[in-house]
Design a protein around this motif. Structure first.
Motif, PDB file in Angstrom:
ATOM      1  N   UNK A   1       5.458 -12.574   6.664  1.00  0.00           N
ATOM      2  CA  UNK A   1       6.214 -11.645   7.499  1.00  0.00           C
ATOM      3  C   UNK A   1       5.310 -10.893   8.470  1.00  0.00           C
ATOM      4  N   UNK A   2       5.948 -10.323   9.486  1.00  0.00           N
ATOM      5  CA  UNK A   2       5.304  -9.421  10.453  1.00  0.00           C
ATOM      6  C   UNK A   2       4.188 -10.087  11.244  1.00  0.00           C
ATOM      7  N   UNK A   3       4.270 -11.413  11.391  1.00  0.00           N
ATOM      8  CA  UNK A   3       3.274 -12.127  12.175  1.00  0.00           C
ATOM      9  C   UNK A   3       1.907 -12.192  11.538  1.00  0.00           C
TER      10      UNK A   3
ATOM     11  N   UNK B   1       7.877   3.900   7.318  1.00  0.00           N
ATOM     12  CA  UNK B   1       8.395   2.937   8.287  1.00  0.00           C
ATOM     13  C   UNK B   1       7.965   1.511   7.934  1.00  0.00           C
ATOM     14  N   UNK B   2       6.768   1.383   7.348  1.00  0.00           N
ATOM     15  CA  UNK B   2       6.301   0.065   6.905  1.00  0.00           C
ATOM     16  C   UNK B   2       7.165  -0.430   5.746  1.00  0.00           C
ATOM     17  N   UNK B   3       7.435   0.460   4.797  1.00  0.00           N
ATOM     18  CA  UNK B   3       8.283   0.087   3.664  1.00  0.00           C
ATOM     19  C   UNK B   3       9.670  -0.327   4.146  1.00  0.00           C
ATOM     20  N   UNK B   4      10.192   0.370   5.126  1.00  0.00           N
ATOM     21  CA  UNK B   4      11.524   0.023   5.649  1.00  0.00           C
ATOM     22  C   UNK B   4      11.491  -1.277   6.447  1.00  0.00           C
ATOM     23  N   UNK B   5      10.363  -1.542   7.086  1.00  0.00           N
ATOM     24  CA  UNK B   5      10.223  -2.817   7.784  1.00  0.00           C
ATOM     25  C   UNK B   5      10.275  -3.975   6.776  1.00  0.00           C
ATOM     26  N   UNK B   6       9.650  -3.769   5.633  1.00  0.00           N
ATOM     27  CA  UNK B   6       9.715  -4.772   4.567  1.00  0.00           C
ATOM     28  C   UNK B   6      11.149  -4.890   4.047  1.00  0.00           C
TER      29      UNK B   6
ATOM     30  N   UNK C   1      10.687 -14.120   3.842  1.00  0.00           N
ATOM     31  CA  UNK C   1       9.347 -14.054   4.426  1.00  0.00           C
ATOM     32  C   UNK C   1       8.439 -13.395   3.394  1.00  0.00           C
ATOM     33  N   UNK C   2       7.212 -13.865   3.325  1.00  0.00           N
ATOM     34  CA  UNK C   2       6.285 -13.293   2.349  1.00  0.00           C
ATOM     35  C   UNK C   2       5.619 -12.038   2.895  1.00  0.00           C
ATOM     36  N   UNK C   3       5.569 -11.019   2.073  1.00  0.00           N
ATOM     37  CA  UNK C   3       4.810  -9.804   2.396  1.00  0.00           C
ATOM     38  C   UNK C   3       3.755  -9.658   1.314  1.00  0.00           C
ATOM     39  N   UNK C   4       2.516  -9.876   1.687  1.00  0.00           N
ATOM     40  CA  UNK C   4       1.428  -9.815   0.720  1.00  0.00           C
ATOM     41  C   UNK C   4       0.926  -8.386   0.522  1.00  0.00           C
ATOM     42  N   UNK C   5       0.527  -8.098  -0.707  1.00  0.00           N
ATOM     43  CA  UNK C   5      -0.281  -6.908  -0.989  1.00  0.00           C
ATOM     44  C   UNK C   5      -1.722  -7.355  -0.842  1.00  0.00           C
ATOM     45  N   UNK C   6      -2.333  -6.935   0.225  1.00  0.00           N
ATOM     46  CA  UNK C   6      -3.685  -7.416   0.520  1.00  0.00           C
ATOM     47  C   UNK C   6      -4.751  -6.617  -0.232  1.00  0.00           C
ATOM     48  N   UNK C   7      -4.473  -5.339  -0.442  1.00  0.00           N
ATOM     49  CA  UNK C   7      -5.460  -4.509  -1.146  1.00  0.00           C
ATOM     50  C   UNK C   7      -4.777  -3.196  -1.536  1.00  0.00           C
ATOM     51  N   UNK C   8      -5.202  -2.644  -2.657  1.00  0.00           N
ATOM     52  CA  UNK C   8      -4.762  -1.308  -3.067  1.00  0.00           C
ATOM     53  C   UNK C   8      -6.011  -0.472  -3.297  1.00  0.00           C
ATOM     54  N   UNK C   9      -6.154   0.579  -2.523  1.00  0.00           N
ATOM     55  CA  UNK C   9      -7.333   1.441  -2.602  1.00  0.00           C
ATOM     56  C   UNK C   9      -6.926   2.791  -3.194  1.00  0.00           C
ATOM     57  N   UNK C  10      -7.682   3.233  -4.176  1.00  0.00           N
ATOM     58  CA  UNK C  10      -7.439   4.544  -4.803  1.00  0.00           C
ATOM     59  C   UNK C  10      -8.445   5.538  -4.243  1.00  0.00           C
ATOM     60  N   UNK C  11      -7.957   6.721  -3.885  1.00  0.00           N
ATOM     61  CA  UNK C  11      -8.833   7.795  -3.425  1.00  0.00           C
ATOM     62  C   UNK C  11      -8.349   9.113  -4.047  1.00  0.00           C
ATOM     63  N   UNK C  12      -9.243  10.045  -4.117  1.00  0.00           N
ATOM     64  CA  UNK C  12      -8.897  11.333  -4.734  1.00  0.00           C
ATOM     65  C   UNK C  12      -9.306  12.483  -3.808  1.00  0.00           C
ATOM     66  N   UNK C  13      -8.640  13.604  -4.016  1.00  0.00           N
ATOM     67  CA  UNK C  13      -8.968  14.843  -3.309  1.00  0.00           C
ATOM     68  C   UNK C  13      -8.989  15.976  -4.313  1.00  0.00           C
ATOM     69  N   UNK C  14      -9.671  17.034  -3.932  1.00  0.00           N
ATOM     70  CA  UNK C  14      -9.673  18.194  -4.812  1.00  0.00           C
ATOM     71  C   UNK C  14      -8.253  18.741  -4.965  1.00  0.00           C
TER      72      UNK C  14
END
Length: 287
Positions: free
Chosen positions: A89-91, A249-254, A273-286
């Motif tokens: 999907x999404x080209x 908006x990305x989630x709604x596009x899917x 159409x396939x929508x791949x999860x290409x990567x999941x990054x975890x980050x933290x804040x105080x």
């Protein structure tokens, strides 16, 4: 006189015998000639149908013109196209190294969250990035499991295997879903389950991140995101553990990707159409 008669008869018989031998020789000669003619005709026929050797071709002979295709090609039945996997999907393109994930863990990971910090997850998809805040305080075991799997690249290469328009959700996290349709016989998880944390005071909102399950305390790695108001009617049996802070908006596009019959669920929720999860990054804040 009798002797004279005998001599005449002997000469007559000898003459007849000579004539018979002559006729016999003529018949044999004729048979040989006929056989030679027949053999010659056979050889000619063989040469005519098979063609002479290249070395025997007359270099001065005028080549016989070959038939050329007509200007207007004749109609022929069109071939049935070979079924192909749905396009991305999404080209976008399929991520490199996408493969089925057979990695499992024997037990739920130990709780290692720093509850003094705020946790976020950036899910990079074929259609863009969805950023979510994870509610570690309210759903510590669920968030801990999600962070554990994401930091081990567990979700990378999976697809959003379900788009349910009747409840406005997009769903991913099945390790058997790196293509479409998923293996209907293997709706797998990480090898362990996570207890429900449904009484944490969180309610469904547009943008909520929640865990899918097959009953009480059966959540594993499959999650869903609510993209519209229809998702607010879901029963309170799914743990809410995050919310979209950027990329709704990305989630709604899917969500808008066309769907068809899904052999895994029996519903009209299989993305075409396939929508791949290409990567999941975890980050933290105080906190």
């Amino acid at each position: 006189k009798r002797k004279t008669r005998e001599r005449q008869l002997a000469r007559y018989q000898a003459k007849r015998e000579a004539e018979r031998r002559h006729k016999r020789r003529q018949r044999i000669t004729a048979a040989i000639v006929a056989l030679a003619v027949a053999l010659g005709g056979t050889i000619f026929a063989v040469v005519a149908f098979t063609g002479a050797d290249e070395d025997e071709t007359d270099p001065n002979a005028t080549p016989t013109p070959t038939a050329s295709p007509s200007a207007t090609p004749s109609e022929s039945p069109s071939a049935t196209p070979t079924p192909q996997a749905p396009a991305v999907a999404c080209g976008a393109r399929r991520p490199e190294g996408t493969r089925g994930i057979d990695r499992t863990y024997g037990r739920m990971p130990a709780l290692r969250l720093n509850l003094a910090r705020r946790y976020f997850a950036d899910i990079e998809t074929s259609c863009g990035t969805i950023s979510l805040e994870l509610f570690a305080q309210e759903a510590p075991y669920t968030v801990n499991s999600f962070v554990f799997l994401a930091e081990r690249d567990y979700f990378d290469g999976m697809v959003f295997h379900r788009i349910a328009n009747t409840i406005d959700i997009i769903q991913g996290g099945n390790p058997q879903c790196t293509t479409l349709p998923c293996n209907a016989e293997r709706q797998d998880g990480p090898g362990y389950t996570v207890p429900d944390e449904t009484f944490n005071g969180l309610e469904f909102e547009v943008g909520s991140l929640a865990m899918a399950n097959a009953g009480p305390d059966t959540a594993g790695s499959q999650f869903f995101i609510i993209t519209g108001d229809l998702g607010l009617q879901l029963p309170a049996q799914y743990t809410v553990f995050g919310k979209v802070v950027e990329g709704l908006d990305v989630a709604r596009r899917i969500q808008d990707i066309p769907v068809g019959p899904n052999p895994a669920s029996g519903s009209e929720d299989l993305p075409l159409r396939r929508v791949y999860i290409e990567d999941v990054t975890i980050r933290t804040e105080a906190g």
